[in-house]
Design a protein around this motif. Sequence first.
Motif, PDB file in Angstrom:
ATOM      1  N   ASN A  35      87.939  61.113  31.254  1.00 32.64           N
ATOM      2  CA  ASN A  35      87.908  60.577  29.894  1.00 32.64           C
ATOM      3  C   ASN A  35      86.521  60.075  29.539  1.00 32.64           C
ATOM      4  OD1 ASN A  35      90.818  60.858  29.667  1.00 32.64           O
ATOM      5  ND2 ASN A  35      91.175  58.979  30.851  1.00 32.64           N
ATOM      6  N   LEU A  36      86.132  60.379  28.374  1.00 32.61           N
ATOM      7  CA  LEU A  36      84.836  59.926  27.904  1.00 32.61           C
ATOM      8  C   LEU A  36      85.124  58.705  27.054  1.00 32.61           C
ATOM      9  CD1 LEU A  36      81.802  60.503  27.667  1.00 32.61           C
ATOM     10  CD2 LEU A  36      82.101  61.722  25.586  1.00 32.61           C
ATOM     11  N   VAL A  37      84.592  57.681  27.430  1.00 34.33           N
ATOM     12  CA  VAL A  37      84.765  56.273  26.853  1.00 34.33           C
ATOM     13  C   VAL A  37      83.323  55.967  26.090  1.00 34.33           C
ATOM     14  CG1 VAL A  37      85.191  53.862  27.344  1.00 34.33           C
ATOM     15  CG2 VAL A  37      86.212  55.823  28.819  1.00 34.33           C
ATOM     16  N   GLY A 123      58.109  24.512  23.993  1.00 30.29           N
ATOM     17  CA  GLY A 123      59.532  23.996  24.158  1.00 30.29           C
ATOM     18  C   GLY A 123      60.257  24.822  23.127  1.00 30.29           C
ATOM     19  N   ALA A 124      59.892  25.861  22.691  1.00 30.15           N
ATOM     20  CA  ALA A 124      60.600  26.797  21.705  1.00 30.15           C
ATOM     21  C   ALA A 124      61.546  27.255  22.501  1.00 30.15           C
ATOM     22  CB  ALA A 124      59.657  27.738  21.052  1.00 30.15           C
ATOM     23  N   THR A 125      62.742  27.465  21.557  1.00 32.93           N
ATOM     24  CA  THR A 125      63.793  28.491  21.923  1.00 32.93           C
ATOM     25  C   THR A 125      63.923  29.681  21.442  1.00 32.93           C
ATOM     26  OG1 THR A 125      65.077  26.587  22.445  1.00 32.93           O
ATOM     27  CG2 THR A 125      66.405  28.573  22.114  1.00 32.93           C
ATOM     28  N   CYS A 126      63.975  30.697  22.213  1.00 35.19           N
ATOM     29  CA  CYS A 126      63.862  32.098  21.715  1.00 35.19           C
ATOM     30  C   CYS A 126      65.497  32.493  21.324  1.00 35.19           C
ATOM     31  CB  CYS A 126      63.535  32.922  23.036  1.00 35.19           C
ATOM     32  SG  CYS A 126      63.403  34.669  22.337  1.00 35.19           S
ATOM     33  N   SER A 127      65.754  33.319  20.466  1.00 34.28           N
ATOM     34  CA  SER A 127      67.187  33.465  19.964  1.00 34.28           C
ATOM     35  C   SER A 127      67.281  34.889  19.266  1.00 34.28           C
ATOM     36  CB  SER A 127      67.698  32.298  19.098  1.00 34.28           C
ATOM     37  OG  SER A 127      66.949  32.426  17.980  1.00 34.28           O
ATOM     38  N   GLY A 128      68.340  35.585  19.532  1.00 30.34           N
ATOM     39  CA  GLY A 128      68.645  36.840  18.809  1.00 30.34           C
ATOM     40  C   GLY A 128      69.862  37.209  19.209  1.00 30.34           C
ATOM     41  N   ARG A 129      69.846  38.821  19.238  1.00 29.31           N
ATOM     42  CA  ARG A 129      71.180  39.341  19.691  1.00 29.31           C
ATOM     43  C   ARG A 129      70.860  40.649  20.181  1.00 29.31           C
ATOM     44  NH1 ARG A 129      76.355  38.513  19.023  1.00 29.31           N
ATOM     45  NH2 ARG A 129      77.760  40.267  18.255  1.00 29.31           N
ATOM     46  N   PHE A 130      71.727  41.274  21.131  1.00 27.13           N
ATOM     47  CA  PHE A 130      71.542  42.500  21.627  1.00 27.13           C
ATOM     48  C   PHE A 130      72.975  43.061  21.650  1.00 27.13           C
ATOM     49  CE2 PHE A 130      73.598  40.086  25.167  1.00 27.13           C
ATOM     50  CZ  PHE A 130      74.272  41.016  25.818  1.00 27.13           C
ATOM     51  N   CYS A 131      72.977  44.483  21.496  1.00 23.82           N
ATOM     52  CA  CYS A 131      74.156  45.378  21.543  1.00 23.82           C
ATOM     53  C   CYS A 131      73.730  46.625  22.388  1.00 23.82           C
ATOM     54  CB  CYS A 131      74.448  45.494  19.840  1.00 23.82           C
ATOM     55  SG  CYS A 131      75.375  44.456  19.187  1.00 23.82           S
ATOM     56  N   LEU A 132      74.819  46.922  23.091  1.00 26.31           N
ATOM     57  CA  LEU A 132      74.783  48.151  23.809  1.00 26.31           C
ATOM     58  C   LEU A 132      75.929  49.160  23.596  1.00 26.31           C
ATOM     59  CD1 LEU A 132      74.280  46.272  27.480  1.00 26.31           C
ATOM     60  CD2 LEU A 132      72.529  48.021  26.443  1.00 26.31           C
ATOM     61  N   THR A 133      75.702  50.561  22.917  1.00 27.54           N
ATOM     62  CA  THR A 133      76.679  51.055  22.647  1.00 27.54           C
ATOM     63  C   THR A 133      76.695  52.162  23.782  1.00 27.54           C
ATOM     64  OG1 THR A 133      76.127  50.751  20.259  1.00 27.54           O
ATOM     65  CG2 THR A 133      77.513  52.842  20.853  1.00 27.54           C
ATOM     66  N   LEU A 134      77.603  52.022  24.609  1.00 28.19           N
ATOM     67  CA  LEU A 134      77.603  52.927  25.776  1.00 28.19           C
ATOM     68  C   LEU A 134      78.738  53.952  25.930  1.00 28.19           C
ATOM     69  CD1 LEU A 134      77.808  49.791  28.187  1.00 28.19           C
ATOM     70  CD2 LEU A 134      75.807  51.084  27.656  1.00 28.19           C
ATOM     71  N   HIS A 135      78.308  55.121  26.250  1.00 30.40           N
ATOM     72  CA  HIS A 135      79.065  56.275  26.699  1.00 30.40           C
ATOM     73  C   HIS A 135      79.073  56.576  28.422  1.00 30.40           C
ATOM     74  CE1 HIS A 135      79.085  57.222  22.352  1.00 30.40           C
ATOM     75  NE2 HIS A 135      77.654  56.780  22.509  1.00 30.40           N
ATOM     76  N   TYR A 136      80.372  56.881  28.804  1.00 31.72           N
ATOM     77  CA  TYR A 136      80.293  56.967  30.042  1.00 31.72           C
ATOM     78  C   TYR A 136      81.738  57.518  30.399  1.00 31.72           C
ATOM     79  CZ  TYR A 136      82.945  52.431  30.023  1.00 31.72           C
ATOM     80  OH  TYR A 136      83.940  51.550  29.750  1.00 31.72           O
ATOM     81  N   GLN A 137      81.838  58.037  31.721  1.00 32.55           N
ATOM     82  CA  GLN A 137      83.192  58.680  32.167  1.00 32.55           C
ATOM     83  C   GLN A 137      84.062  57.917  33.107  1.00 32.55           C
ATOM     84  OE1 GLN A 137      81.566  62.014  34.150  1.00 32.55           O
ATOM     85  NE2 GLN A 137      81.146  63.457  32.460  1.00 32.55           N
TER      86      GLN A 137
END
Length: 146
Positions: A35-37, A123-137
């Motif tokens: 199955n490809l997910v 003392g700064a804080t780093c902020s952001g967002r990550f997204c992974l669009t993954l394809h696997y069997q």
Amino acid sequence: MNLNKIVDACKVEMAPPGCPNIFPPPKPTPVVTCNLVKDEVCGNIEQPCDGSFVEYWRVVGLPVLPSGTVTVYNGSDCIMSVRAVIQGSLIDLFTITEKNQTKAVTVSGIESLDVQCLGGATGATCSGRFCLTLHYQKDCVEEVFE
């Protein structure tokens, strides 16, 4: 009885009755079906802007490493460096130098994702967002058709 004459008279493809089969029948080739997910994994980035790398994602329990797109958004004044382990090698993917900037890259065989933040005020804080669009069997099954 001369065995050579019998063998010479027999065709390789199909031995007639009484002829020895000198070649075993070919074994059926197994066919693997999976199955490809497609999954999307996203999360927030929040860490000190002190130059240390923080791991945000790691593959667990997949027999075949996924491929996909890594997208990172920088919501801070810090400089973000993004790296990943890809097929066993630690690779620098990209650097995001500007606030509100997004970068993405598509890779094959990703194992983990790390982010480093540099610069900014003390003392700064780093902020952001990550997204992974993954394809696997997943759920691979080996079938033999005869």
